[in-house]
Design a protein around this motif. Structure first.
Motif, PDB file in Angstrom:
ATOM      1  N   ARG A  68       0.876  -1.150   0.095  1.00 38.03           N
ATOM      2  CA  ARG A  68      -0.075  -0.045  -0.084  1.00 38.03           C
ATOM      3  C   ARG A  68       0.976   1.212  -0.089  1.00 38.03           C
ATOM      4  NH1 ARG A  68      -5.308  -0.576  -0.856  1.00 38.03           N
ATOM      5  NH2 ARG A  68      -5.931  -2.686  -0.255  1.00 38.03           N
ATOM      6  N   HIS A  71       2.077   1.660  -3.632  1.00 35.21           N
ATOM      7  CA  HIS A  71       1.018   1.785  -4.255  1.00 35.21           C
ATOM      8  C   HIS A  71       0.456   3.475  -4.117  1.00 35.21           C
ATOM      9  CE1 HIS A  71      -3.259   2.315  -5.696  1.00 35.21           C
ATOM     10  NE2 HIS A  71      -3.621   2.458  -4.509  1.00 35.21           N
ATOM     11  N   HIS A 100      -5.037   8.797   0.922  1.00 41.90           N
ATOM     12  CA  HIS A 100      -6.318   8.011   0.711  1.00 41.90           C
ATOM     13  C   HIS A 100      -6.458   6.641   1.032  1.00 41.90           C
ATOM     14  CE1 HIS A 100      -4.296   5.536  -2.560  1.00 41.90           C
ATOM     15  NE2 HIS A 100      -5.447   4.993  -2.810  1.00 41.90           N
ATOM     16  N   ASP A 101      -5.253   5.797   1.361  1.00 41.68           N
ATOM     17  CA  ASP A 101      -5.649   4.286   1.849  1.00 41.68           C
ATOM     18  C   ASP A 101      -5.100   4.041   3.406  1.00 41.68           C
ATOM     19  OD1 ASP A 101      -6.531   3.081  -0.193  1.00 41.68           O
ATOM     20  OD2 ASP A 101      -4.733   2.124  -1.178  1.00 41.68           O
ATOM     21  N   ASP A 194      -5.748   6.819  -8.586  1.00 42.96           N
ATOM     22  CA  ASP A 194      -5.648   5.485  -7.870  1.00 42.96           C
ATOM     23  C   ASP A 194      -6.225   4.435  -8.657  1.00 42.96           C
ATOM     24  OD1 ASP A 194      -5.742   3.735  -5.818  1.00 42.96           O
ATOM     25  OD2 ASP A 194      -8.030   4.358  -5.188  1.00 42.96           O
TER      26      ASP A 194
HETATM   27 MG    MG Z   1      -5.923   2.857  -3.558  1.00 40.35          MG
END
Ligand code: MG
Length: 375
Positions: A68, A71, A100-101, A194
């Motif tokens: 993540r 990412h 965002h994550d 994303d």
């Molecule tokens: Mg994402």
């Protein structure tokens, strides 16, 4: 045009027009408010934990797969490129992309589905909402407030979707869902960056894992177009590099298409302010052709990769781990670390979900073993 940030388009969010922070703070000497948000995000502990969280593959399955963290960096990089081309606020898209994550559970979507299931009677669990909870409440770093006290626009950008029920509870940050208005251009950019990032790295990681092969992908038009080009230009570079060249060309095509289509819509709508952006139909988007092509790729990934028996085996195990952890803590809160016991006494099962959502893949596996192994 903004007086303090003359490079921004009139429809971009300028930091001087920000709706501000929940707790008023003096401005930083050298950074805009959104730069400061980005820095607060990078320094928080939930951000560091992204390194040991995954989406499709579980963290210990291999060192080469995306995490993540990588990412989020890829999303930020794509989002910034798009924002710069459109004269939108790069600092804001970067802050949104990096955050965002933050609310993601261990084990990607399997973990989120399982925790949502456990929390069904207690308001459910949604990773988007959880990302906002992390930056608004759960991070404990500052003397004067809980959370990171980010700007309104960053928080709103993190909240990608929201049910009307939750929107009523959340107040101003979610009001656009009740008023049926769009988020800022910057939030829209981060959202589609994303999508570009995860579809392409899932292709890359899927091939690397051997669970899918390039021949399957070449039945998909957007992949075929680009891999034909690569094979024609570089006939002897071998399979691995052909894949890399193909993926980077697909990303480039998607980014260019996103910029061109958004420019086209911006020209038609001619938004003169952030309010105009909010009142219009979504301005950031792909062309019809790319939308159709992307859909074919997504549906291939769904059937070929996310539902591959080996991925399903891990998904099933992950769900069981999350479920059993939740049940154990729920039945016996004294199994939790003392500070989390205090939070459960104050907030009920939500605090258990917060604790589990904050776990990395490997911590969840270790904790599960500690709770359930007899030896
Ligand atoms: Mg994402």
């Amino acid at each position: 045009m903004s007086a303090s940030e003359p490079w921004l388009a009139p429809y971009a969010v300028s930091s001087s027009q920000s709706r501000g922070r929940r707790y008023a703070e003096p401005e930083a000497a050298t950074r805009t408010p959104f730069q400061r948000d980005r820095d607060r995000i990078i320094h928080c502990s939930a951000f560091r934990r992204l390194e040991y969280k995954t989406q499709v593959f579980v963290n210990h399955e291999g060192d080469l797969y995306r995490t993540r963290l990588t990412h989020s960096l890829e999303v930020a990089q794509i989002a910034r490129s798009v924002a710069r081309s459109l004269h939108a606020n790069e600092d804001l898209v970067e802050a949104i992309a990096l955050a965002h994550d933050l609310g993601h559970t261990p084990f990607g979507h399997a973990g989120q589905d399982s925790l949502n299931d456990c929390m069904r009677q207690f308001g459910g669990f949604e990773h988007n909402l959880q990302s906002l909870r992390v930056v608004d409440e759960l991070e404990e770093r500052y003397g004067a407030f809980d959370g990171l006290n980010l700007c309104f626009e960053t928080r709103e950008g993190i909240l990608k979707h929201c049910s009307p029920d939750n929107a009523r509870k959340l107040g101003p940050v979610a009001e656009r869902f009740l008023l049926r208005r769009q988020a800022s251009l910057e939030a829209q950019i981060a959202n589609l960056a994303d999508e570009i990032a995860y579809n392409n790295h899932d292709v890359d990681d899927g091939l690397r894992s051997g669970l899918i092969v390039i021949a399957q992908l070449e039945a998909i038009p957007i992949v075929a177009r680009h891999s034909d080009e690569v094979r024609y230009l570089f006939p002897s570079i071998g399979e691995r590099r052909t894949v890399q060249e193909t993926v980077r060309r697909i990303i480039n095509t998607l980014v260019m298409d996103l910029i061109e289509e958004t420019r086209r819509r911006v020209t038609v709508v001619a938004p003169a302010s952030v309010e105009d952006v909010r009142g219009a139909a979504p301005l950031v988007g792909f062309s019809q052709q790319i939308l159709v092509e992307q859909e074919a790729l997504k549906s291939f990934l769904r059937d070929g990769l996310y539902r591959h028996p080996e991925v399903m085996r891990m998904t099933t195990k992950s769900k069981r781990i999350v479920h059993e952890l939740f049940d154990a803590f729920h039945q016996e809160p004294r199994l939790l670390p003392v500070d989390h016991q205090v939070r459960v006494a104050q907030h009920g099962p939500r605090a258990i979900a917060d604790y589990i959502a904050g776990m990395t893949d490997r911590f969840a596996i270790k904790e599960h073993r500690r709770l359930f192994a007899i030896d």
